[in-house]
Design an enzyme around this catalytic site. Sequence first.
Site, PDB file in Angstrom:
ATOM      1  N   PRO A 124      43.635  35.014  -4.900  1.00  8.90           N
ATOM      2  CA  PRO A 124      43.423  35.753  -3.644  1.00  8.90           C
ATOM      3  C   PRO A 124      44.050  37.145  -3.624  1.00  8.90           C
ATOM      4  CG  PRO A 124      45.235  34.219  -3.386  1.00  8.90           C
ATOM      5  CD  PRO A 124      44.700  34.006  -4.778  1.00  8.90           C
ATOM      6  N   GLU A 125      44.517  37.648  -4.773  1.00  7.69           N
ATOM      7  CA  GLU A 125      45.249  38.920  -4.801  1.00  7.69           C
ATOM      8  C   GLU A 125      44.495  40.070  -4.144  1.00  7.69           C
ATOM      9  OE1 GLU A 125      46.677  36.861  -8.672  1.00  7.69           O
ATOM     10  OE2 GLU A 125      44.989  36.764  -7.274  1.00  7.69           O
ATOM     11  N   VAL A 126      43.174  40.128  -4.332  1.00  7.93           N
ATOM     12  CA  VAL A 126      42.413  41.278  -3.814  1.00  7.93           C
ATOM     13  C   VAL A 126      42.466  41.359  -2.293  1.00  7.93           C
ATOM     14  CG1 VAL A 126      40.866  41.458  -5.802  1.00  7.93           C
ATOM     15  CG2 VAL A 126      40.275  39.920  -3.906  1.00  7.93           C
TER      16      VAL A 126
END
Length: 257
Positions: free
Chosen positions: A137-139
Amino acid sequence: MTEDNSTVLYDVDEGVTRITLNRPEKRNALNDELIAGLKDALHRANKSEDVRVVILTGAGSDFCAGADLTALQKISTATVAENLEDARSLMDLFLLIRRVHVPVIAAVRGSALAGGCGLALACDMVLAARSARFGFPEVKIGFVPAMVMAILRRNTSEKRAFELLTMGTEISADEATSYGLVNRVLDDEAFDDELDVFARQFERVSSSAISLSKRLFYETHAMTFKDALESGVDINVVARMSEDFRLGIEGFLIKRL
């Protein structure tokens, strides 16, 4: 026998070593102390001649939720040099897993997200509870899943990897299996028992052959076909000279006579 440094537990049961991320109240999120503890535990397992397999797992309901809030705050205010040192520390952990001479199995319950998902996929094999979730989920917070990208692309197709890295969505254990990210999905209720049965299969095979196979497997990944065959020749000769091979051949011939 169980020993710990509070954030990482180290348990030995005959040839099976279990390394447990022990920050359940933080969903086993990664910080400097946990990463250092994991490195120490992996180095320790690698030095032991009695270890046949390592199981990496998380305490509580989750495997690892990625970097914790404190770590993220540190990243956002750190200098370039500090961020470089911090990123390289995590890189060293991913590399170390491949250098451990025995198989390292990620045993995933609950969530394995961001760096935690990368940690699971960096292991040689992944066994997941049916309720487990995987994702990058970094983005969603403007971050790039940079190092884990190298790991993910070696585990699944280009199209699947791009989707996971850029959409930030989570997938189930069954979906992760279809992507090639998980070896086996185990029922939640029988997870520990089935995990133990799976891991103990390595007690019945040659430890030297497994060690040499793991080394060759990763060394030849980026080689040309000819260079990979040449490396195979070298390892083949080493294996032929081992005590395990000599005893194995003797046992095989006795059975055939």
